[in-house]
Design a protein around this motif. Structure first.
Motif, PDB file in Angstrom:
ATOM      1  N   GLY A 158      62.090 -63.538  24.277  1.00 49.32           N
ATOM      2  CA  GLY A 158      62.387 -63.474  25.865  1.00 49.32           C
ATOM      3  C   GLY A 158      61.547 -62.423  26.572  1.00 49.32           C
ATOM      4  O   GLY A 158      61.501 -62.265  27.497  1.00 49.32           O
ATOM      5  N   PHE A 159      61.539 -61.106  25.863  1.00 48.14           N
ATOM      6  CA  PHE A 159      60.998 -59.810  26.316  1.00 48.14           C
ATOM      7  C   PHE A 159      59.676 -59.627  26.308  1.00 48.14           C
ATOM      8  O   PHE A 159      58.934 -58.699  26.990  1.00 48.14           O
ATOM      9  CB  PHE A 159      61.890 -58.886  25.981  1.00 48.14           C
ATOM     10  N   GLY A 160      58.648 -60.646  25.793  1.00 45.40           N
ATOM     11  CA  GLY A 160      57.317 -60.394  25.444  1.00 45.40           C
ATOM     12  C   GLY A 160      56.398 -60.399  26.680  1.00 45.40           C
ATOM     13  O   GLY A 160      56.998 -60.843  28.018  1.00 45.40           O
ATOM     14  N   PRO A 161      55.059 -60.564  26.453  1.00 46.10           N
ATOM     15  CA  PRO A 161      54.555 -60.014  25.404  1.00 46.10           C
ATOM     16  C   PRO A 161      54.706 -58.628  24.793  1.00 46.10           C
ATOM     17  O   PRO A 161      54.836 -57.795  25.450  1.00 46.10           O
ATOM     18  CB  PRO A 161      52.928 -60.338  25.681  1.00 46.10           C
ATOM     19  N   MET A 162      54.554 -58.652  23.519  1.00 41.55           N
ATOM     20  CA  MET A 162      54.883 -57.401  22.874  1.00 41.55           C
ATOM     21  C   MET A 162      53.502 -56.453  22.883  1.00 41.55           C
ATOM     22  O   MET A 162      52.585 -56.999  23.389  1.00 41.55           O
ATOM     23  CB  MET A 162      55.188 -57.683  21.267  1.00 41.55           C
ATOM     24  N   LEU A 163      53.727 -55.336  22.736  1.00 42.39           N
ATOM     25  CA  LEU A 163      52.308 -54.339  22.475  1.00 42.39           C
ATOM     26  C   LEU A 163      51.639 -55.112  21.562  1.00 42.39           C
ATOM     27  O   LEU A 163      51.937 -55.555  20.459  1.00 42.39           O
ATOM     28  CB  LEU A 163      52.862 -52.969  21.962  1.00 42.39           C
ATOM     29  N   PRO A 164      50.438 -55.064  21.694  1.00 47.49           N
ATOM     30  CA  PRO A 164      49.241 -55.489  20.756  1.00 47.49           C
ATOM     31  C   PRO A 164      49.132 -54.670  19.380  1.00 47.49           C
ATOM     32  O   PRO A 164      49.403 -53.402  19.567  1.00 47.49           O
ATOM     33  CB  PRO A 164      47.835 -55.625  21.445  1.00 47.49           C
ATOM     34  N   GLU A 165      48.540 -55.261  18.243  1.00 49.43           N
ATOM     35  CA  GLU A 165      48.131 -54.396  17.196  1.00 49.43           C
ATOM     36  C   GLU A 165      49.247 -53.790  16.441  1.00 49.43           C
ATOM     37  O   GLU A 165      49.106 -52.412  16.009  1.00 49.43           O
ATOM     38  CB  GLU A 165      47.043 -53.348  17.743  1.00 49.43           C
ATOM     39  N   ILE A 166      50.374 -54.354  16.553  1.00 49.02           N
ATOM     40  CA  ILE A 166      51.515 -53.946  15.713  1.00 49.02           C
ATOM     41  C   ILE A 166      51.609 -54.899  14.538  1.00 49.02           C
ATOM     42  O   ILE A 166      51.912 -56.262  14.744  1.00 49.02           O
ATOM     43  CB  ILE A 166      52.756 -53.618  16.661  1.00 49.02           C
ATOM     44  N   TYR A 167      51.951 -54.334  13.387  1.00 49.71           N
ATOM     45  CA  TYR A 167      52.084 -55.354  12.146  1.00 49.71           C
ATOM     46  C   TYR A 167      53.130 -54.731  11.519  1.00 49.71           C
ATOM     47  O   TYR A 167      53.652 -53.587  11.335  1.00 49.71           O
ATOM     48  CB  TYR A 167      50.733 -55.289  11.413  1.00 49.71           C
TER      49      TYR A 167
END
Ligand code: PLP
Length: 435
Positions: A158-167
């Motif tokens: 529910g808090f997204g979007p998340m930071l990109p390029e995290i694995y």
């Protein structure tokens, strides 16, 4: 109506439900490993304010240091007119961080802020953006930190979007069938399928998972990560916010592996209850961002730095690293002793005083029991013991007594845990001592 329930009623109306409480026990005062609520009831504190009070509540030396600083000034902003205590504490942490490479330290206020800054520093240093973290890991509640955190509910959904390029890679949890080999195979696969290692700025790992359930990262994994980082120019970040500051019997948990991380995030017990966090790391990396790129209005407040210097003195004088080992031995021996009576007690894990036990159904690792875990925490509260749960399956009880806890209070706390467990889990009757 009692004061606790009155306050709980007011809290429900005034404070959002998103910030939860384990117990409706409202604190009036606290001392070392004991706490009194607003109704005058005493509790043994095995939570230490989520691992913040390795030196106990209101240690006299920490209190005096804060009081002395209060007489002088409470704030000038290190970025405006700096002060000596910030530098002295930075020098001390630089000396304590593992490895021979020269170090530098920046202070911030919360753990999440330390993690955010470590990522910023790693990105600036490498001029790359990818970050690898671990499932089950917890790094805080800001947007970058929830992106790194490896648990969807309740932190990310529910808090997204998340930071990109995290694995995310699997964190080894042998009790649940995840091995070092799984983690390393996933890393290899990640570099084949998802991201070129030359695009990765940092790998962040908790040397012992905190919120995730107190699993220690095997030395083999940490060494392999070190070598992968060296090969590809990736910054290795040890998040020691929960595992650091003596909790595991070493200043930093990663010292058990002999691995020197590039950056360490520090918070919680660093200042005995005053909000303070830090990133300590290799000077060359720490110096990458330009002037003005790092900082914060309250970051490294004079009250917190004074408290931090006092905490280090207390740790030395009271030999708290040794004490952590003793507490860990006591707790794990007693917990293992209870496993016979209580089949719901699964694996007991301890690295120094970072001690936890899994609660499972029918003694089976693949049947975590989060309901029982919740019930034990509540029953312990009723008995007068403050306990915390954790774990990716919410079925782990973690024990975080202050390292300054007297033996008698430690034993009392354990007896209260045993009683709470007996109340909600039944178990067989304890064997009565002869005579
Ligand atoms: C390993 C770890 N990293 C980061 C954090 C975030 O710290 P804070 O809650 O002070 O932002 C925590 C908090 O529990 C933690 O355990």
């Amino acid at each position: 109506m009692s004061k606790n329930s009155e306050l709980q009623e007011r809290r429900v109306h005034a404070v959002p439900r998103g910030v939860s409480n384990s117990l409706a026990v409202y604190t009036e005062r606290a001392s070392n490993a004991e706490l009194w609520d607003v109704e005058g009831r005493r509790y043994v504190d095995f939570a230490s304010g989520i691992s913040v009070l390795n030196t106990g509540h209101v240690h006299p030396k920490v209190k005096d240091a804060i009081a002395r600083q209060l007489e002088k000034f409470t704030h000038s902003a290190f970025q405006v007119t700096p002060y000596e205590s910030y530098i002295a504490l930075a020098e001390a942490l630089n000396g304590l961080a593992p490895g021979a490479t020269p170090k530098k330290t920046i202070f911030l206020t919360t753990g999440a802020e330390a993690v955010e800054n470590a990522i910023k520093i790693a990105r600036f240093h490498t001029k790359r953006s990818g970050v690898i973290a671990f499932s089950g890991g917890f790094h805080g509640r800001t947007l970058a930190c929830i992106s790194l955190t490896g648990k969807v509910q309740p932190y990310k959904a529910g808090f997204g979007p998340m930071l990109p390029e995290i694995y995310h890679l699997p964190f080894p949890m042998p009790y649940h069938g995840v091995t070092v080999e799984h983690s390393l195979a996933a890393l290899e696969h990640l570099f084949k399928a998802d991201i070129d290692p030359a695009r990765v700025a940092a790998i962040i790992i908790e040397p012992v998972l905190g919120e995730g359930g107190f699993y220690a990262a095997p030395t083999e994994l940490l060494r392999k990560l070190r070598s992968v980082c060296d090969t590809h120019g990736i910054v290795l970040i040890a998040d020691e916010i929960q595992s650091g500051f003596g909790r595991t019997g070493r200043m930093f948990a990663i010292e058990h592996s002999g691995v020197e991380p590039d950056l360490i995030t520090i918070a919680k017990s660093v200042a005995g209850g005053v909000p303070l966090s830090a990133v300590t790391g290799k000077a060359e990396i720490m110096d990458a961002p330009p002037p003005g790129g790092l900082g914060g209005t309250y970051a490294g407040s004079p009250l917190a730095c004074a408290a931090g210097l006092a905490v280090l003195e207390v740790m030395r004088e009271e030999q708290l690293l040794k004490r952590a080992q003793e507490i860990g031995r006591f707790m794990s021996t007693r917990l293992k002793g209870l496993q016979v009576r209580f089949p719901c007690l699964g694996e007991v894990r301890a690295l120094g005083a970072m001690v936890a036990v899994e609660l499972v159904k029918n003694g089976r690792a693949d049947s975590p029991d989060p309901e029982l875990t919740k019930a034990v925490v509540q029953a312990a509260g009723q008995q007068g013991l403050i306990l915390l749960s954790c774990g990716v399956y919410a079925n782990v009880i973690r024990f975080l007594a202050a390292l300054t806890i007297p033996d008698a209070v430690l034993k009392e706390g354990f007896t209260l845990f045993e009683q709470a467990l007996g109340e909600v889990a039944g178990g067989t009757l304890p064997v009565q001592a002869a005579g």
